[in-house]
Design an enzyme around this catalytic site. Structure first.
Site, mmCIF file in Angstrom:
data_model
loop_
_atom_site.group_PDB
_atom_site.id
_atom_site.type_symbol
_atom_site.label_atom_id
_atom_site.label_comp_id
_atom_site.label_asym_id
_atom_site.label_seq_id
_atom_site.Cartn_x
_atom_site.Cartn_y
_atom_site.Cartn_z
ATOM 1 N N GLU A 170 0.900 -1.093 -0.068
ATOM 2 C CA GLU A 170 0.124 0.069 -0.107
ATOM 3 C C GLU A 170 0.805 1.189 0.151
ATOM 4 O O GLU A 170 0.771 2.009 0.950
ATOM 5 C CB GLU A 170 -0.968 -0.083 1.089
ATOM 6 C CG GLU A 170 -2.043 -1.186 1.080
ATOM 7 C CD GLU A 170 -3.095 -1.213 2.268
ATOM 8 O OE1 GLU A 170 -4.138 -1.530 1.988
ATOM 9 O OE2 GLU A 170 -2.837 -0.465 3.386
ATOM 10 N N GLU A 278 -6.346 -6.815 -2.057
ATOM 11 C CA GLU A 278 -6.849 -7.036 -0.535
ATOM 12 C C GLU A 278 -8.277 -6.391 -0.517
ATOM 13 O O GLU A 278 -8.700 -5.360 -1.173
ATOM 14 C CB GLU A 278 -6.191 -6.029 0.246
ATOM 15 C CG GLU A 278 -4.761 -6.316 0.831
ATOM 16 C CD GLU A 278 -4.215 -5.525 2.048
ATOM 17 O OE1 GLU A 278 -5.157 -4.921 2.655
ATOM 18 O OE2 GLU A 278 -3.054 -5.361 2.098
#
Length: 659
Positions: A170, A278
């Site tokens: 991320e 995710e």
């Protein structure tokens, strides 16, 4: 060579080919995956997993039996470090290596997720590993390269090389902070530093595992502008990737429509496979998210990876949750049958529902005034104040909402402008047939340019916890209004927020507004997730200030804040002459091509409405007079609650918008 030798050679070749084909895995068309990095910890605590006949079995095998074909594992540099993730070494190299062996044994693909930290790395935090403290510039890049090279060599020599490698987790705000940090005010030097770190990892991957795929992972499921900004920067600095990986959690990353629009655009722009690597799996979203990814044009939907789904897939006793497994089984069956491809509607563009003219009033003080004995009348006849306003062609009412006005430093111990009181007022508005604007202050008391106090119940929150709170609070409130039959047609996400909101976390400091923009995105997503037909207003108090109005709206638009209407306050004592206000609103209409409402004013009633009505391209929707029933503010009623001559000018405004 004689004939017998040729025959023997041909037989030998056939045997070799047969063995080779038997040993090679079938190319996976679509990844149905999961990150199960918690598994070793759960097993260390005694967790066991059962198949459908009650026999204990490796959960990785159980996943494979239900058509999961990919497992992702996170890796921390030294989780046993002083501020590391786990003194027992969970998610460290040795533990992850053992898990990789189980994954490969089950015949599944293995995705390795480098966090480049001793602890969780995500948009809120990208802590530098303790072993790299003090390193900067080229030495820091070398440390990342050498570490990546060593790890991948270890997996390769153990026969469990990862098929896909994430260089960072991320990383839309960068990685290995502070050197690799990029926020909304990032400079070219900041980007160069981040990409130097990324390409160091990239170099190690290509040297050790040239056939492995590199995934870039951004927590920007529905944020198209930010995705494109990041991917374009990668191109500028020679950073490469094979797969675009995105996190998608509804409270942070927009609506499903935002996700769909983003994925389709990225596929069209960058021509790369795309994974939602995710998401939090539940019965409501698994098929929806997978169908969107599977439907990406040109076969560029790489697949999905549910984040830590074992707790959803198994109960506390380790028994399989049949319903959720059945969803995955059905997905597999559908996706392997070309006649059962998912049907997904094209992304929907937002359109503004509010129409000219908006003749509005904020009357949030009314319940307090009525509790003090004030009653309202028009031409000597007592009547509900809402009906009086309607009789004079008002068609919108604005009501402010505080989080908990009864808190210690809140607005009202009696709960005025709290949820229950505002619901009751909204029922009166709706009963009259008027439309309703809900004004979230995101505070227990007044929020304005000089103060944006955090609600008492939220004071300990920051980062993703505060973002989740504003999403859930906003969503819950809007749902409650809908459940009560008084859905707002328009919602203000914050009140006069050009200096930010939810201070200190969401305060705008100079050019830095990243935290504020994330909070605003979450608030917008919450409204749209409940009802995409509700118009969303962003309200600032800069009617006189073109430079800073542009600076504000350019910023939030560049950070993917979704909104429909520009709201401005206009008070001459703070915002100057009418000519200046008119010029500012005209330029904003031309620049952003968004409808504009002066959502607070008191003086120059005729002039303000005339200016808004005449904005370019019909983009002046209308106005809301602030506290219409207060003699000191809106001044449409006297101190006894009697309508005065000022209210008589509004029917002409209503008629004038059509001319």
């Amino acid at each position: 060579m004689n004939r017998n030798n040729v025959t023997i050679l041909n037989l030998f070749t056939l045997v070799i080919l047969a063995v080779s084909c038997f040993s090679c895995q079938k190319e996976i068309d679509y990844r149905i995956g999961a990150d199960i990095s918690f598994l070793p910890q759960m097993e260390a605590r005694g967790a066991t997993y059962l198949n459908k006949i009650g026999e204990q079995e490796d959960p990785i095998e159980l996943l494979a039996n239900h058509h999961f074909n990919t497992v992702r594992l996170r890796l921390f540099v030294d989780p046993t470090a002083e501020k590391g993730y786990s003194k027992e070494g969970f998610c460290g190299l040795d533990r992850t290596l053992e898990m990789a062996k189980r994954i490969k044994k089950a015949g599944m693909e293995f995705v390795l997720d480098f966090h480049y930290s001793d602890y969780w790395a995500d948009p809120d935090k990208q802590f530098k590993p303790s072993a790299w403290e003090g390193a900067t510039g080229k030495p820091l890049q070398d440390s990342l390269y050498q570490y990546t090279h060593k790890v991948l060599t270890t997996f390769k020599e153990a026969g469990v090389a990862p098929d896909v490698i994430q260089i960072g987790n991320e990383i839309n705000h960068g990685m290995v902070w502070p050197e690799g940090k990029v926020m909304d005010n990032a400079t070219d030097q900041d980007w160069e530093s981040l990409m130097g770190l990324y390409t160091s990892g990239q170099k190690a991957v290509r040297e050790v595992l040239p056939n492995a795929k590199i995934m870039v992972h951004l927590a920007l499921g529905g944020q198209n502008k930010l995705c494109r900004e990041f991917l374009d920067k990668m191109k500028d600095y020679g950073a490469v990737y094979d797969i675009i990986g995105l996190s998608y959690y509804e409270q942070w990353h927009g609506t499903y429509n935002d996700l769909k629009a983003n994925l389709y655009d990225l596929a069209n722009t960058y021509k790369k496979p795309i994974a939602v690597c995710e998401y939090g799996a539940n019965l409501d979203n698994v098929k929806r998210i997978n169908d969107i990814v599977r439907s990406i044009p040109n076969g560029l939907g790489y697949g999905t990876m549910a984040w830590e789904p074992l707790r959803a897939l198994f109960d506390q006793e380790g028994k399989p949750a049949g319903e959720l497994f059945a969803v995955y089984d059905n997905i597999y069956d559908q996706y392997t049958d070309p006649e059962k491809s998912p049907v997904v509607e094209q992304p929907q563009a937002r359109t503004v529902k509010a129409q000219r003219p908006v003749i509005g009033a904020d009357i949030s003080f009314v319940p307090q005034m009525e509790s003090r004995g004030v009653s309202y009348s028009d031409q000597g006849k007592e009547k509900d104040v809402v009906e009086i306003l309607k009789d004079h062609r008002f068609n919108w009412i604005r009501l402010r909402l505080f989080v908990d006005p009864t808190s210690e430093n809140g607005y009202s111990k009696e709960g005025y402008c709290g949820l229950e009181e505002t619901l009751e007022m909204a029922k009166r508005v709706k009963a009259s047939g008027m439309k309703f604007l809900l004004d979230f202050h995101y505070s227990d008391t007044w929020a304005d340019p000089g103060k944006q106090f955090m609600p008492a119940a939220w004071e300990e929150l920051e980062g993703s916890a505060l973002e989740r709170k504003i999403y859930n609070y906003t969503k819950g409130v809007v749902e409650r209004f809908i459940d009560e039959g008084v859905a707002p047609e328009m919602v203000q996400i914050g009140n006069e927020i050009h200096n930010g909101m939810l201070w200190p976390v969401g305060k705008i400091e100079g050019d830095q507004a990243e935290s504020f923009c994330v909070l605003l995105r979450c608030a917008s997503a919450a409204v749209r997730s409940v009802d995409p037909n509700i118009d969303i207003m962003v309200h600032i108090a800069k009617a006189h200030d073109l430079k800073n109005s542009i600076k504000f709206f350019d910023k939030i638009i560049s950070r993917d804040v979704v909104f429909d209407i520009i709201g401005q306050s206009y008070y001459p004592e703070w915002h100057g002459e009418l000519d200046n206000m008119e010029a500012n609103l005209t330029e904003l209409a031309n620049r952003y091509e968004k409808p504009i409402i002066v959502v607070e004013y008191k003086e120059y009633k005729k002039e303000v409405n005339e200016i808004v009505k005449n904005l370019p391209n019909g983009l002046g929707l209308g106005t809301f007079i602030w506290e219409a029933t207060s003699p000191g503010w809106g001044d449409l009623f006297d101190r006894n609650g009697a309508a005065n001559e000022n209210i008589e000018i509004y029917p002409a405004f209503y008629e004038g918008y059509g001319k």
